[in-house]
Design an enzyme around this catalytic site. Structure first.
Site, PDB file in Angstrom:
ATOM      1  CG  ASP A   9       6.344  35.112  51.943  1.00  0.00           C
ATOM      2  OD1 ASP A   9       7.070  34.738  51.023  1.00  0.00           O
ATOM      3  OD2 ASP A   9       5.179  35.350  51.863  1.00  0.00           O
ATOM      4  CB  CYS A  66       5.841  37.031  48.987  1.00  0.00           C
ATOM      5  SG  CYS A  66       4.510  38.008  47.663  1.00  0.00           S
ATOM      6  CB  THR A  68       2.223  35.918  43.722  1.00  0.00           C
ATOM      7  OG1 THR A  68       2.057  36.867  44.892  1.00  0.00           O
ATOM      8  CG2 THR A  68       1.395  34.732  44.041  1.00  0.00           C
ATOM      9  CG  HIS A  99       9.520  54.328  30.750  1.00  0.00           C
ATOM     10  ND1 HIS A  99       8.501  54.185  30.019  1.00  0.00           N
ATOM     11  CD2 HIS A  99      10.815  54.515  30.080  1.00  0.00           C
ATOM     12  CE1 HIS A  99       8.995  54.217  28.581  1.00  0.00           C
ATOM     13  NE2 HIS A  99      10.329  54.549  28.803  1.00  0.00           N
ATOM     14  CG  HIS A 134      10.128  58.652  31.462  1.00  0.00           C
ATOM     15  ND1 HIS A 134       8.851  57.764  31.007  1.00  0.00           N
ATOM     16  CD2 HIS A 134      10.755  58.544  30.524  1.00  0.00           C
ATOM     17  CE1 HIS A 134       8.896  57.630  29.855  1.00  0.00           C
ATOM     18  NE2 HIS A 134      10.024  58.031  29.372  1.00  0.00           N
TER      19      HIS A 134
HETATM   20  C1  RB5 Z   1       2.216  33.045  51.589  1.00  0.00           C
HETATM   21  O1  RB5 Z   1       1.415  31.787  51.322  1.00  0.00           O
HETATM   22  C2  RB5 Z   1       1.735  33.929  50.238  1.00  0.00           C
HETATM   23  O2  RB5 Z   1       0.437  34.182  50.334  1.00  0.00           O
HETATM   24  C3  RB5 Z   1       2.708  34.936  50.091  1.00  0.00           C
HETATM   25  O3  RB5 Z   1       3.940  34.685  49.765  1.00  0.00           O
HETATM   26  C4  RB5 Z   1       2.445  35.797  48.694  1.00  0.00           C
HETATM   27  O4  RB5 Z   1       2.348  34.962  47.606  1.00  0.00           O
HETATM   28  C5  RB5 Z   1       1.428  36.925  48.680  1.00  0.00           C
HETATM   29  O5  RB5 Z   1       1.275  37.698  47.909  1.00  0.00           O
END
Ligand code: RB5
Length: 146
Positions: A9, A66, A68, A99, A134
Site C-alpha cells: 500500500d 504496508c 507496519t 519452521h 514442523h
Molecule cells: C495506512 O495508513 C496504514 O494503516 C497501513 O499502511 C498499515 O500500517 C496497516 O496495518
C-alpha cells in the site's frame, strides 16, 4: 528463473521497491502488482492482488508491505494457501521458512527494524523448510482453513 511477486500500500511502497531492487540483484524475476505512489489505497486490496497473482503459480514466494506490515500480513493470511510471516529480525525471517514454511513475507515501511531488511529477506530466501515435526505443525495450520 526464480520468480517473486511484490505488493504494497502507500505506507509500504518505497520499502517494497527497495526489496524488489535487492531481489532483482539476487537474480529474481519480479512481478510488481503495485502500488507505486503515496496515494492512499486499502492494504487488503493490495494483499489480495499479490496473493491472487502468487496463486497463478510459478512463484517462489511473495512480499507484501504496508506501514507496519500488520494489516497487509493479516489480509494475506486470509487468502487460502497463504502463510505470511511478519518477521521482527533476521532470526525470525529465517525461522519463518525453517519452521513455518512461509510463502509470503511482510514488512512495514514505517518500522525501524533492528537489522537491515535486505538481510532479513536474504535470511528468508536462503533458509530451507526443516520438515519433520514442523511439517506436521504446518499441516495443522493449513487444516485451520477448512
Ligand atoms: C495506512 O495508513 C496504514 O494503516 C497501513 O499502511 C498499515 O500500517 C496497516 O496495518
Amino acid at each position: 528463473m526464480k520468480k517473486v511477486v511484490l505488493g504494497a500500500d502507500h505506507g509500504g511502497f518505497e520499502l517494497k521497491n527497495r526489496i524488489a531492487d535487492y531481489l532483482k540483484q539476487k537474480g529474481y524475476s519480479i512481478t510488481n502488482v503495485g502500488v507505486d505512489s503515496s496515494d492512499s489505497v486499502d492494504y487488503p486490496d493490495m494483499a489480495e492482488k499479490a496473493c491472487l497473482e502468487f496463486k497463478k503459480g510459478g512463484y517462489e514466494f511473495g512480499v507484501v508491505c504496508c506501514g507496519t506490515g500488520i494489516g497487509i500480513s493479516i489480509s494475506a493470511n486470509k487468502v487460502k494457501g497463504i502463510r505470511c510471516a511478519l518477521p521482527q529480525n533476521i532470526y525470525a525471517a529465517k525461522m519463518s521458512k525453517e519452521h513455518n514454511n512461509a510463502n509470503f513475507i511482510a514488512f512495514g515501511g514505517r518500522i525501524d527494524y533492528p537489522e537491515k531488511v535486505e538481510d532479513m529477506v536474504d535470511a528468508f530466501v536462503t533458509a530451507a523448510f526443516a520438515e519433520g515435526r514442523h511439517d506436521r505443525r504446518v499441516r495443522k495450520i493449513m487444516a485451520l482453513e477448512q
